[in-house]
Motif scaffolding. Structure first.
Motif, PDB file in Angstrom:
ATOM      1  N   SER A   1       0.932   3.866  -3.198  1.00 26.80           N
ATOM      2  CA  SER A   1       0.700   5.031  -2.826  1.00 26.80           C
ATOM      3  C   SER A   1       1.459   6.084  -3.207  1.00 26.80           C
ATOM      4  O   SER A   1       0.940   7.179  -3.970  1.00 26.80           O
ATOM      5  CB  SER A   1       0.513   5.513  -1.097  1.00 26.80           C
TER       6      SER A   1
ATOM      7  N   ASN B   1      -6.144  -0.937  -2.310  1.00 23.90           N
ATOM      8  CA  ASN B   1      -5.430  -1.225  -1.552  1.00 23.90           C
ATOM      9  C   ASN B   1      -5.262  -2.841  -0.986  1.00 23.90           C
ATOM     10  O   ASN B   1      -6.259  -3.267  -1.027  1.00 23.90           O
ATOM     11  CB  ASN B   1      -5.744  -0.447  -0.089  1.00 23.90           C
TER      12      ASN B   1
ATOM     13  N   ASN C   1       0.838  -1.329  -0.197  1.00 16.16           N
ATOM     14  CA  ASN C   1      -0.022  -0.024   0.049  1.00 16.16           C
ATOM     15  C   ASN C   1       0.661   1.210  -0.225  1.00 16.16           C
ATOM     16  O   ASN C   1       0.400   2.215  -0.668  1.00 16.16           O
ATOM     17  CB  ASN C   1      -1.038   0.022   0.847  1.00 16.16           C
TER      18      ASN C   1
END
Length: 187
Positions: free
Chosen positions: A59, A84, A55
């Motif tokens: 991101s 995610n 994640n």
């Protein structure tokens, strides 16, 4: 590279790790040719990564690609639809009192007094490592047997605590004694 220019020079260790991860699988691709499937393929090649790490890496890439969309370099973010990963921390498994006593005794027998005092202090205050490193003598109220935790040291830099709030921590007899020994040894 694209990430350094979009994330700035002081990106931090987490960003640096993500940049290194993405440099191989997508670093040589022209932005316009990067596809959702390229990102998924890169992630599948690293099944050893935790969901949290995945994640974090996604991101960073998602944010960089979003900047490209905002700048007009791309018309669509190829990472926007990457979901995610699911992850959950293992529940804490704290030491019981007997285990703490064994550890503290071992530390006092086998390590320098400063190290043993620090370990005992940590067990009986519960402060985070970064908060302990950031603790200054002026934060100790010896009369009230308490300390004010205001800041932390993270990667050599003084910062606010993790919660951005100062707090008073009562010093029980064990924490107070360890701190007093440490002070006496430092003098």
């Amino acid at each position: 590279g694209i990430f350094r220019s979009n994330l700035g020079g002081n990106a931090g260790a987490g960003y640096e790790s993500a940049i290194k991860f993405w440099a191989g699988p997508v670093g040589d691709k022209a932005l316009a040719t990067l596809r959702h499937s390229d990102v998924l393929r890169a992630l599948r090649k690293r099944p050893d990564l935790s969901g949290k790490t995945v994640n974090n890496y996604v991101s960073v890439l998602r944010s960089a690609m979003e900047l490209c969309v905002l700048d007009g370099t791309l018309t669509k973010n190829p990472v926007a639809a990457i979901e995610n990963a699911k992850w959950q921390k293992d529940p804490p498994d704290p030491f019981d009192r007997a285990e703490v006593e064994l550890i503290v005794a071992h530390m006092h027998q086998h390590y320098a007094p400063e190290v043993a005092n620090m370990v005992e202090f940590r067990f009986f205050t519960g402060v985070r490592t970064s908060e302990m490193v950031g603790l200054q003598w002026s934060a100790i109220d010896w009369n009230k047997r308490q300390m004010m935790v205001r800041e932390a040291v993270v990667m050599g830099e003084r910062k606010d605590t993790k919660t951005q709030r100062a707090r008073l921590v009562a010093l029980n007899s064990r924490a107070f004694a360890a701190l007093q020994r440490h002070k006496d040894q430092a003098a």
